[in-house]
Write an enzyme that holds these catalytic residues in place. Sequence first.
Site, short mmCIF file in Angstrom:
data_model
loop_
_atom_site.label_atom_id
_atom_site.label_comp_id
_atom_site.label_asym_id
_atom_site.label_seq_id
_atom_site.Cartn_x
_atom_site.Cartn_y
_atom_site.Cartn_z
N GLN A 262 0.57 -1.65 -0.23
CA GLN A 262 -0.08 -0.12 0.26
C GLN A 262 0.82 1.31 -0.25
O GLN A 262 0.80 2.37 -0.71
CB GLN A 262 -1.16 0.15 1.03
N HIS A 265 1.67 3.22 -2.99
CA HIS A 265 0.70 3.59 -4.17
C HIS A 265 0.64 5.30 -3.79
O HIS A 265 0.99 5.91 -5.27
CB HIS A 265 -0.90 3.46 -3.00
N GLU A 330 -8.95 0.95 5.97
CA GLU A 330 -9.58 0.25 4.52
C GLU A 330 -9.72 -0.65 4.78
O GLU A 330 -10.08 -1.62 4.27
CB GLU A 330 -8.92 1.06 3.31
N HIS A 331 -8.56 -1.51 4.43
CA HIS A 331 -7.80 -2.41 3.95
C HIS A 331 -7.10 -3.24 5.59
O HIS A 331 -6.19 -2.61 6.75
CB HIS A 331 -6.27 -3.39 3.03
N ASP A 364 -7.11 -6.52 -4.01
CA ASP A 364 -6.94 -5.46 -5.42
C ASP A 364 -8.03 -5.62 -6.74
O ASP A 364 -8.54 -5.05 -7.57
CB ASP A 364 -5.69 -4.78 -5.36
N HIS A 423 -54.04 16.87 6.36
CA HIS A 423 -53.30 15.82 6.11
C HIS A 423 -54.67 14.74 6.86
O HIS A 423 -54.14 13.81 6.11
CB HIS A 423 -51.96 15.94 6.73
#
Length: 437
Positions: A262, A265, A330-331, A364, A423
């Site tokens: 990661q 990235h 996230e992971h 992924d 109503h």
Amino acid sequence: MAEIHKLDSSDGDFMQRLDALLAWDSVSDAGVNQVVQEVIAEIRARGDAALIDYTNRFDGWQAGDAADLEVPLARLEQAWHAIPAEQQQALKHAADRVRAYAEHQKLAGWEYTEADGTLLGQKVTPLDRVGLYVPGGKAAYPSSVLMNALPAKVAGVGELIMVVPTPGGEFNELVLAAAFECGVDRVFRVGGAQAVAALAYGTESVPAVDKIVGPGNIYVATAKRTVFGQVGIDMVAGPSEILVICDGKTDPEWIAMDLFSQAEHDEDAQSILLCPDGEFLDQVEAAIDRLLPGMQRREIIETALRTRGALIRVRDLDEAAEVANHIAPEHLELSVENPREYAEKIRHAGAIFMGRHTSEPLGDYCAGPNHVLPTSRTARFSSPLGVYDFQKRSSLILVSPEGADTLGRTASTLARGEGLEAHARSAEYRLKDRGRP
């Protein structure tokens, strides 16, 4: 030697240091916001003409007219046949698995009938048209095409419009091939905030969509945030993250490479390891120093580890789960002895990778679940992209004459309590005894 933060949960300032490490400000600065606002205004006012101007100015190739912006579907098929057979097989294998997983996510309508004949239920329908943004240039990811397009197709979206910039006029063949495999309906070679604006509001050539999904740079993310409300969006994602919980019994080099996966990235990505074994943390640090020099994206990994990475010693695996739930990554890799059992302790994570052999990159690309995941602690309240993001639900209400009498009296009482006479009277008109409120 790579530098990385070292934390210990027993330290008095541990949570403050951890929160400082986790902090991520995804809000665009004033300059970015101003540019995006101007681009959106131009697209809304001038349509295709503005889209052509921005493409010519930013993408490094000259579009003569609007027809040059659309990529013929035959070009997608050409790309499929042009890529090596090995890549064809990999795309198809990944697509088949993502598609099969997505099939299990489809929501179905339901209904039930009450004793008096009143029917209540829920109708599920797909979105009519969805826009998919795909980054171009160096950040060209065919896997993003699979993960965004296939759930939309499985959901039954009527038309899927893909936009992808082509810097210098060059196509990424693998991205086009992925679009072919997914059955994307139309493709436009435009990018940036202008592409998002075109999808949101429509131009003479680009049809307006109901929802925009897909990753992009800060201008794309800001544009998505800005047009939200006019259209739906998937999320505004932050940098990629991985959190590994290890009991100290996995090969340290495996863990080091998982952290790299990661960190490579971008410089803002975050890689964190939690472990109760201090000696194992030292072994992973040594593995990082040993493996880093041979990495193709060494400088990016090194910067990410130095600025936002951490090796954290915790009291035990129970505390590791508590810290993980605070981080809401996230992971999340659970590199422990009994991962299925341990996963019961986890409440907040985008995707949970269980066991020593379940590396995050499998998710992924080809495991099946979606890789579009909540970041920046948003897993506390949001979920991975899925088929359900491309479906919407409508309530079904069919009231019988008997139900109109029973429900009407309740509605009338509550409506008059709120001071809404019309109503109340609307409900009262359907009572069996209209003279009785």
